[in-house]
Motif scaffolding. Structure first.
Motif, PDB file in Angstrom:
ATOM      1  N   GLN A  62      24.465  -2.716  21.273  1.00 61.09           N
ATOM      2  CA  GLN A  62      25.779  -3.326  21.095  1.00 61.09           C
ATOM      3  C   GLN A  62      26.753  -2.876  22.172  1.00 61.09           C
ATOM      4  OE1 GLN A  62      27.499  -5.344  18.894  1.00 61.09           O
ATOM      5  NE2 GLN A  62      25.581  -6.135  18.133  1.00 61.09           N
ATOM      6  N   VAL A  63      26.731  -1.596  22.525  1.00 64.34           N
ATOM      7  CA  VAL A  63      27.665  -1.057  23.507  1.00 64.34           C
ATOM      8  C   VAL A  63      26.877  -0.452  24.657  1.00 64.34           C
ATOM      9  CG1 VAL A  63      29.585   0.517  23.902  1.00 64.34           C
ATOM     10  CG2 VAL A  63      29.296  -0.528  21.659  1.00 64.34           C
ATOM     11  N   LYS A  64      26.978  -1.045  25.831  1.00 63.83           N
ATOM     12  CA  LYS A  64      26.277  -0.548  27.005  1.00 63.83           C
ATOM     13  C   LYS A  64      27.219   0.337  27.815  1.00 63.83           C
ATOM     14  CE  LYS A  64      22.771  -3.416  26.374  1.00 63.83           C
ATOM     15  NZ  LYS A  64      21.415  -3.121  26.116  1.00 63.83           N
ATOM     16  N   PHE A  65      26.910   1.631  27.923  1.00 66.87           N
ATOM     17  CA  PHE A  65      27.712   2.506  28.750  1.00 66.87           C
ATOM     18  C   PHE A  65      27.349   2.298  30.216  1.00 66.87           C
ATOM     19  CE2 PHE A  65      29.805   4.277  25.381  1.00 66.87           C
ATOM     20  CZ  PHE A  65      28.971   4.832  24.427  1.00 66.87           C
ATOM     21  N   GLU A 128      28.614 -21.258  14.443  1.00 68.31           N
ATOM     22  CA  GLU A 128      29.345 -21.208  13.181  1.00 68.31           C
ATOM     23  C   GLU A 128      29.705 -19.775  12.805  1.00 68.31           C
ATOM     24  OE1 GLU A 128      28.570 -22.376   8.479  1.00 68.31           O
ATOM     25  OE2 GLU A 128      27.294 -23.203  10.046  1.00 68.31           O
ATOM     26  N   ALA A 129      28.764 -18.848  13.004  1.00 70.48           N
ATOM     27  CA  ALA A 129      29.006 -17.450  12.641  1.00 70.48           C
ATOM     28  C   ALA A 129      29.899 -16.748  13.653  1.00 70.48           C
ATOM     29  CB  ALA A 129      27.677 -16.709  12.518  1.00 70.48           C
ATOM     30  N   HIS A 130      29.855 -17.163  14.920  1.00 73.20           N
ATOM     31  CA  HIS A 130      30.619 -16.497  15.988  1.00 73.20           C
ATOM     32  C   HIS A 130      31.337 -17.562  16.823  1.00 73.20           C
ATOM     33  CE1 HIS A 130      28.253 -12.905  15.009  1.00 73.20           C
ATOM     34  NE2 HIS A 130      27.193 -13.693  15.061  1.00 73.20           N
ATOM     35  N   PRO A 131      32.399 -18.151  16.287  1.00 69.34           N
ATOM     36  CA  PRO A 131      33.023 -19.313  16.950  1.00 69.34           C
ATOM     37  C   PRO A 131      33.620 -19.029  18.306  1.00 69.34           C
ATOM     38  CG  PRO A 131      34.353 -18.544  15.098  1.00 69.34           C
ATOM     39  CD  PRO A 131      33.059 -17.810  15.011  1.00 69.34           C
ATOM     40  N   THR A 132      33.980 -17.785  18.611  1.00 68.83           N
ATOM     41  CA  THR A 132      34.582 -17.516  19.921  1.00 68.83           C
ATOM     42  C   THR A 132      33.697 -16.637  20.793  1.00 68.83           C
ATOM     43  OG1 THR A 132      35.860 -15.684  18.967  1.00 68.83           O
ATOM     44  CG2 THR A 132      36.957 -17.829  19.136  1.00 68.83           C
ATOM     45  N   LEU A 133      32.409 -16.575  20.475  1.00 72.97           N
ATOM     46  CA  LEU A 133      31.450 -15.998  21.406  1.00 72.97           C
ATOM     47  C   LEU A 133      30.808 -17.134  22.195  1.00 72.97           C
ATOM     48  CD1 LEU A 133      29.624 -13.180  19.377  1.00 72.97           C
ATOM     49  CD2 LEU A 133      31.513 -12.972  20.999  1.00 72.97           C
ATOM     50  N   ILE A 134      30.374 -16.827  23.399  1.00 75.38           N
ATOM     51  CA  ILE A 134      29.813 -17.851  24.284  1.00 75.38           C
ATOM     52  C   ILE A 134      28.319 -17.954  24.026  1.00 75.38           C
ATOM     53  CG2 ILE A 134      29.548 -18.586  26.681  1.00 75.38           C
ATOM     54  CD1 ILE A 134      31.999 -16.832  27.338  1.00 75.38           C
ATOM     55  N   VAL A 135      27.943 -18.892  23.160  1.00 76.25           N
ATOM     56  CA  VAL A 135      26.541 -19.119  22.834  1.00 76.25           C
ATOM     57  C   VAL A 135      25.894 -19.863  23.996  1.00 76.25           C
ATOM     58  CG1 VAL A 135      24.939 -20.210  21.217  1.00 76.25           C
ATOM     59  CG2 VAL A 135      27.065 -19.173  20.381  1.00 76.25           C
ATOM     60  N   PRO A 136      24.733 -19.419  24.478  1.00 74.47           N
ATOM     61  CA  PRO A 136      24.090 -20.113  25.607  1.00 74.47           C
ATOM     62  C   PRO A 136      23.821 -21.577  25.278  1.00 74.47           C
ATOM     63  CG  PRO A 136      23.034 -17.993  25.186  1.00 74.47           C
ATOM     64  CD  PRO A 136      23.974 -18.230  24.054  1.00 74.47           C
ATOM     65  N   HIS A 173      22.070 -10.938  24.442  1.00 76.64           N
ATOM     66  CA  HIS A 173      23.483 -10.884  24.084  1.00 76.64           C
ATOM     67  C   HIS A 173      23.724  -9.704  23.135  1.00 76.64           C
ATOM     68  CE1 HIS A 173      27.396 -12.038  22.434  1.00 76.64           C
ATOM     69  NE2 HIS A 173      27.514 -12.862  23.454  1.00 76.64           N
ATOM     70  N   PRO A 174      24.775  -8.910  23.353  1.00 77.82           N
ATOM     71  CA  PRO A 174      24.991  -7.711  22.536  1.00 77.82           C
ATOM     72  C   PRO A 174      25.298  -7.977  21.071  1.00 77.82           C
ATOM     73  CG  PRO A 174      26.865  -8.116  23.984  1.00 77.82           C
ATOM     74  CD  PRO A 174      25.800  -9.059  24.408  1.00 77.82           C
ATOM     75  N   THR A 175      25.675  -9.192  20.711  1.00 83.11           N
ATOM     76  CA  THR A 175      25.983  -9.508  19.309  1.00 83.11           C
ATOM     77  C   THR A 175      25.032 -10.547  18.734  1.00 83.11           C
ATOM     78  OG1 THR A 175      28.327  -9.006  19.640  1.00 83.11           O
ATOM     79  CG2 THR A 175      27.760 -10.358  17.730  1.00 83.11           C
ATOM     80  N   ARG A 378      31.717 -10.511  30.055  1.00 86.11           N
ATOM     81  CA  ARG A 378      30.250 -10.410  30.106  1.00 86.11           C
ATOM     82  C   ARG A 378      29.660 -11.673  30.727  1.00 86.11           C
ATOM     83  NH1 ARG A 378      26.085 -12.485  27.987  1.00 86.11           N
ATOM     84  NH2 ARG A 378      27.435 -13.941  26.856  1.00 86.11           N
ATOM     85  N   TRP A 379      30.188 -12.836  30.316  1.00 86.35           N
ATOM     86  CA  TRP A 379      29.675 -14.092  30.840  1.00 86.35           C
ATOM     87  C   TRP A 379      29.972 -14.235  32.333  1.00 86.35           C
ATOM     88  CZ3 TRP A 379      32.267 -18.199  33.134  1.00 86.35           C
ATOM     89  CH2 TRP A 379      31.478 -19.315  33.390  1.00 86.35           C
TER      90      TRP A 379
END
Length: 429
Positions: A62-65, A128-136, A173-175, A378-379
């Motif tokens: 989820q979190v890449k350092f 639907e579950a993540h409306p403001t994430l950039i789904v490929p 994708h991290p999420t 990220r995108w």
């Protein structure tokens, strides 16, 4: 005059900075390529999903350092297309093979068969579950040339590669990679997947959401934050430029095919001519051989263009459409919040209920904005790397192609010069 794209809030120039066209190439500004900071919380990564992965490995993904290596624990391949013909329809299924070391999976290897509609279902559930994430994006359902060509080998192979890219991007994708629907898609037998697909919201619920979204879209937002206004401008300019690049590249590819077809006729023509001209037989035979080698080199370059550059350009054309949809969904949340705030201002009754709804919408909008900010950076990093790699590889192929053609003709000229030098003086013109 050089055209410029508005940048979406990256780097130290602020959200209104301008991104020149050359900035699509990867430059040395490492700060501009940072995706998440070390202080980023898990809430920053996840959009409106109520569940979060709890395993240590999931937390790492989820979190890449910045100073840690990339830990990849999910590998997916899409291959072995099969055509199915029934009395009602004809369709193609693909084998989706998964290898993973994640503890939440029951096994380390899975193999299922999926059709295009299954991929569409997965994409819809992720949005639907993540409306403001950039789904490929997924490849289009139909090709421009017509439905008849949907099942030829070339189309099926092109679609297979695009579907494989879609699943790989979701897995990285991290999420999205921890979506329950994604896990079901990768592991559930056909019957179980069909049952799971029926568990979504009913038709009336979907229609209600669609009508409400349409009403909010007509109303619009009154004060979109400056950073998202810059994002919207970037998306519009980016979509136009990628669309133009895609069209020009498609036209070049078409002209290259026509050029190859003509070259395939030109070589044999010289060979036949050589049979009729004894004095020019060696020269004409040499020209025919050069044309044949150049034709083969052109075919290799055309293959590289069709397999490496065109899919990347077209994928980012589709990304432009996806980004437009993401921005609309983000604006719908803000428009709904503004509508509730306006109702609270003028309505006397049920104010407590409205205040509660306003509070929930404020939290929802903040989560949506946070998710979009993180996924946007990220995108952009991924976009830069993909386009830089595709253009650099295309340039290298072009250089090799012209070097091969030049060497072919230089060798022919050297041979002809030697023959000319060996001729008796009285035979020379």
């Amino acid at each position: 005059m050089e055209e410029q794209l508005p940048a979406g809030g990256a780097g130290g120039d602020g959200p209104c900075a301008l991104l020149p066209a050359e900035a699509l190439a990867l430059d040395g500004d490492e700060d501009d390529l940072e995706v998440f900071s070390k202080d980023a919380s898990l809430m920053d990564m996840n959009s409106l999903s109520p569940t979060m992965p709890t395993s240590p490995l999931s937390m790492i993904n989820q979190v890449k350092f910045e100073d840690e290596p990339d830990l990849k624990d999910l590998f997916i391949t899409v291959d072995d297309p099969e055509s199915h013909v029934t009395t009602l329809e004809t369709f193609v299924t693909y084998r989706v093979a998964t290898q993973t070391s994640r503890g939440e999976f029951d096994s380390s290897e899975f193999e299922v068969r999926r059709r295009y509609q299954d991929f569409l279902w997965l994409k819809g559930r992720l949005e639907e579950a993540h409306p403001t994430l950039i789904v490929p994006p997924l490849p289009e359902k139909f090709v421009v040339k017509g439905v008849v060509e949907r099942f030829n080998d070339s189309f099926i192979e092109t679609r297979r590669r695009a579907l494989s890219t879609f699943l790989t991007r979701v897995a990285d994708h991290p999420t999205l990679t921890f979506s329950a629907d994604f896990k079901v898609f990768l592991t559930a037998p056909d019957g179980e997947l069909s049952a799971h697909k029926k568990q979504g919201p009913g038709l009336l619920s979907k229609v209600g959401r669609t009508v409400r979204a349409a009403a909010l879209a007509l109303r619009g937002v009154r004060g979109r934050p400056e950073e998202f206004e810059a994002m919207s401008g970037f998306i519009e300019a980016f979509s136009q430029k990628m669309g133009l690049l895609d069209k020009v590249s498609q036209r070049i590819c078409k002209e290259e095919r026509e050029y190859v077809d003509e070259m395939k006729e030109l070589g044999p023509t010289h060979a036949l001519w050589a049979e009729l001209e004894d004095d020019l037989a060696d020269t004409l035979g040499g020209v025919a051989s050069c044309l044949d080698r150049c034709c083969q080199a052109t075919e290799r370059r055309l293959r590289g263009l069709a397999e490496a550059l065109l899919p990347v350009l077209h994928e980012y054309v589709l990304y432009g459409e996806m980004l437009t949809g993401v921005m609309k969904r983000r604006d719908h949340i803000q428009a709904e919040l503004e509508s509730k705030v306006e109702a609270l201002t003028y309505k006397k009754a049920d104010t407590e209920l409205l205040r509660e709804e306003v509070g929930k919408l404020e939290d929802k909008l903040e989560c949506a904005n946070t998710a979009l900010r993180a996924d946007w950076e990220r995108w952009r990093q991924s976009m830069r790397l993909d386009l830089t790699s595709a253009f650099a590889a295309s340039a290298e192929r072009n250089v090799r192609y012209y070097e091969q053609c030049l060497a072919t003709w230089e060798s022919f000229l050297a041979t002809q010069s030697d023959l000319y030098a060996k001729e008796p003086p009285e035979d020379k013109p």
